[in-house]
Design an enzyme around this catalytic site. Structure first.
Site, PDB file in Angstrom:
ATOM      1  N   ARG A   1       0.858  -1.191   0.000  1.00 32.05           N
ATOM      2  CA  ARG A   1       0.000   0.000   0.000  1.00 32.05           C
ATOM      3  C   ARG A   1       0.893   1.239   0.000  1.00 32.05           C
ATOM      4  O   ARG A   1       1.136   1.843   1.037  1.00 32.05           O
ATOM      5  CB  ARG A   1      -0.959  -0.043   1.198  1.00 32.05           C
ATOM      6  CG  ARG A   1      -2.113  -1.011   0.911  1.00 32.05           C
ATOM      7  CD  ARG A   1      -2.990  -1.235   2.112  1.00 32.05           C
ATOM      8  NE  ARG A   1      -2.334  -2.129   3.067  1.00 32.05           N
ATOM      9  CZ  ARG A   1      -2.936  -2.709   4.106  1.00 32.05           C
ATOM     10  NH1 ARG A   1      -4.220  -2.497   4.324  1.00 32.05           N
ATOM     11  NH2 ARG A   1      -2.277  -3.492   4.910  1.00 32.05           N
TER      12      ARG A   1
ATOM     13  N   ASP B   1       2.420   4.903  -0.327  1.00 37.52           N
ATOM     14  CA  ASP B   1       1.914   6.223   0.094  1.00 37.52           C
ATOM     15  C   ASP B   1       1.784   7.182  -1.083  1.00 37.52           C
ATOM     16  O   ASP B   1       2.321   6.927  -2.158  1.00 37.52           O
ATOM     17  CB  ASP B   1       2.911   6.850   1.074  1.00 37.52           C
ATOM     18  CG  ASP B   1       2.724   6.320   2.482  1.00 37.52           C
ATOM     19  OD1 ASP B   1       1.578   6.033   2.855  1.00 37.52           O
ATOM     20  OD2 ASP B   1       3.740   6.191   3.186  1.00 37.52           O
TER      21      ASP B   1
ATOM     22  N   TYR C   1      12.043  -2.475  -1.958  1.00 40.88           N
ATOM     23  CA  TYR C   1      11.950  -1.058  -2.303  1.00 40.88           C
ATOM     24  C   TYR C   1      13.324  -0.546  -2.678  1.00 40.88           C
ATOM     25  O   TYR C   1      14.342  -1.036  -2.172  1.00 40.88           O
ATOM     26  CB  TYR C   1      11.438  -0.251  -1.107  1.00 40.88           C
ATOM     27  CG  TYR C   1       9.957  -0.402  -0.836  1.00 40.88           C
ATOM     28  CD1 TYR C   1       9.038   0.461  -1.420  1.00 40.88           C
ATOM     29  CD2 TYR C   1       9.479  -1.399  -0.001  1.00 40.88           C
ATOM     30  CE1 TYR C   1       7.675   0.338  -1.174  1.00 40.88           C
ATOM     31  CE2 TYR C   1       8.109  -1.543   0.246  1.00 40.88           C
ATOM     32  CZ  TYR C   1       7.221  -0.661  -0.351  1.00 40.88           C
ATOM     33  OH  TYR C   1       5.873  -0.788  -0.108  1.00 40.88           O
TER      34      TYR C   1
ATOM     35  N   ARG D   1      11.479   5.234   4.345  1.00 42.59           N
ATOM     36  CA  ARG D   1      11.814   6.662   4.246  1.00 42.59           C
ATOM     37  C   ARG D   1      12.463   7.179   5.538  1.00 42.59           C
ATOM     38  O   ARG D   1      13.333   8.049   5.490  1.00 42.59           O
ATOM     39  CB  ARG D   1      10.549   7.456   3.901  1.00 42.59           C
ATOM     40  CG  ARG D   1      10.080   7.189   2.457  1.00 42.59           C
ATOM     41  CD  ARG D   1       8.637   7.601   2.232  1.00 42.59           C
ATOM     42  NE  ARG D   1       8.450   9.004   2.495  1.00 42.59           N
ATOM     43  CZ  ARG D   1       7.252   9.601   2.532  1.00 42.59           C
ATOM     44  NH1 ARG D   1       6.150   8.889   2.313  1.00 42.59           N
ATOM     45  NH2 ARG D   1       7.166  10.887   2.769  1.00 42.59           N
TER      46      ARG D   1
END
Lengths: 264, 264
Positions: free
Chosen positions: B50, B52, B111, B198
């Site tokens: 999911r 952002d 990622y 992040r």
């Protein structure tokens, strides 16, 4: 009167090309405007390659003269701030000898043409690649590319508007590589005819997708007739990657000249 | 009732994120709308990650069910045509067993976070990278990253809005690499806390630019307090690159699944 040499990156999408023109915004005029605002002087910016409308650069080289000396870092920061929001970045500024001329001193220009070769349309690379759906055989394309390397009359790959004195050029390198879905075609020469790289790419794609045999490229070259070659590949896939000058390392593509710490 | 599995690329810039929301356009709702138009059925699209608002994907995986069977190539072509002009591309469609669930079956998410580390602002990579001007030492960053690998309580890297049952996660891989001016940080885990990647990137950058020593990262981890870590790196540098499922090769980043001819 100091001469400043620029290493430039730009997204060509919104420009009429490198060169100043009456009908729209050019990279050259955008830079000259920024230089005028920060220095108060009207300079002419000379570029190594006069890229067409929509063509990008990751390693364009240019120069200009000012009456006053400014530290190179200040010139870089000032131009980068003043060109906004236009997509131009000054990667490096050096003060050079007045014998240096970005266009006339260049002994090699390197371009890369990027094709996104997959069924799905480009998304993250939109406006940065030519989308070709038919599967491309890069081994065939590379064999065909080899037939174009060397000194030839490139009339078949020359745009009608080309102003070069002669259609004879020496193509020092034409290399085709696949990286995942992206096919990259790298071309190097002292200079190119107008649209030469895009016309060679349009021709190699006809070999890559099987519509033409490899040997057809020799016929195209020998015809010395633009109508013999393939179509002109779109501008958005083309990048001026680097320019070479005598006794100097290459102005490398994606060079990261302001970060020296741990570069390879 | 056939289940369709999608491999997706998207530019997250214009979306409120993967998940359907009242306040704007989501990737999920855009896909569901396209599927409804082409099939006449109201399907729910489940995604593996999911992502952002502003986060991109080159290898997101999703699935949905329809009452009717359609050839996968037709599903791909229909969705790609109907999502336009929104920047989503369906790279591949497969009909899969109903035991497959894009989110629940996933055993690893990968990622990549991309930093443009140079003085000049991004141009060709605008909206695709985090621009960090201070030179980053990737050797120091890699050493610090190693302290985060493994099974830990990642509370210090957890967003206040995170809904995960436990802050304990197993980070299977955290690798820092430089390619020219781009610093890439790759993170792999079965699952991540909200903003974990992040927040780890924001912390590693403080080590990379010399503001914090490598060992500080251990203190941050042990503090189990979000205030101990660095700032949250901006969304635009983050990409969901791949998702792994049992007994399957990786849904590779930039995979070129529709061109099989001469892939490496």
């Amino acid at each position: 009167m100091p001469r400043y040499r620029l290493l430039l990156e730009y997204d060509g999408s919104g420009f009429v090309g490198w060169q100043r023109q009456a009908n729209g915004r050019s990279v050259q005029a955008t830079l000259e405007e920024a230089i005028r605002i920060f220095s108060g002087e009207a300079a002419v910016v000379e570029g190594a390659g006069r890229t067409d409308a929509g063509v990008h650069a990751t390693g364009q080289v240019a120069h200009f003269d000012l009456a006053r000396f400014h530290p190179p870092e200040r010139v870089q920061a000032a131009i980068n701030a003043l060109v906004r929001p236009h997509p131009i970045a000054v990667l490096e500024v050096r003060v050079v000898d007045r014998s240096f001329h970005a266009r006339l001193s260049a002994i090699e220009r390197r371009y890369v043409y990027r094709i996104l070769n997959r069924r799905a349309p480009p998304v993250l690379e939109r406006g940065r690649v030519w989308h070709v759906v038919r599967p491309l055989d890069v081994v065939h394309m590379q064999e065909a590319a080899r037939l174009l390397e060397g000194r030839h009359d490139f009339s078949s790959f020359r745009d009608a508007e080309c102003q070069a004195a002669s259609p004879v050029k020496t193509l020092s390198r034409l290399v085709v590589q696949r990286r995942g879905c992206v096919v990259e075609i790298r071309a190097a020469a002292r200079s190119f005819l107008h649209h030469q790289v895009r016309n060679m790419v349009g021709t190699l794609v006809l070999v890559g997708d099987g519509r033409r045999p490899i040997a057809w490229v020799r016929e195209v070259l020998e015809a010395r007739d633009r109508r013999a070659a393939g179509p002109t590949a779109p501008a958005c896939g083309l990048y001026l990657e680097a320019v070479r000058y005598p006794d100097e390392p290459l102005s490398a593509a994606g060079a990261c000249t302001s970060v020296a710490s741990d570069n390879p």
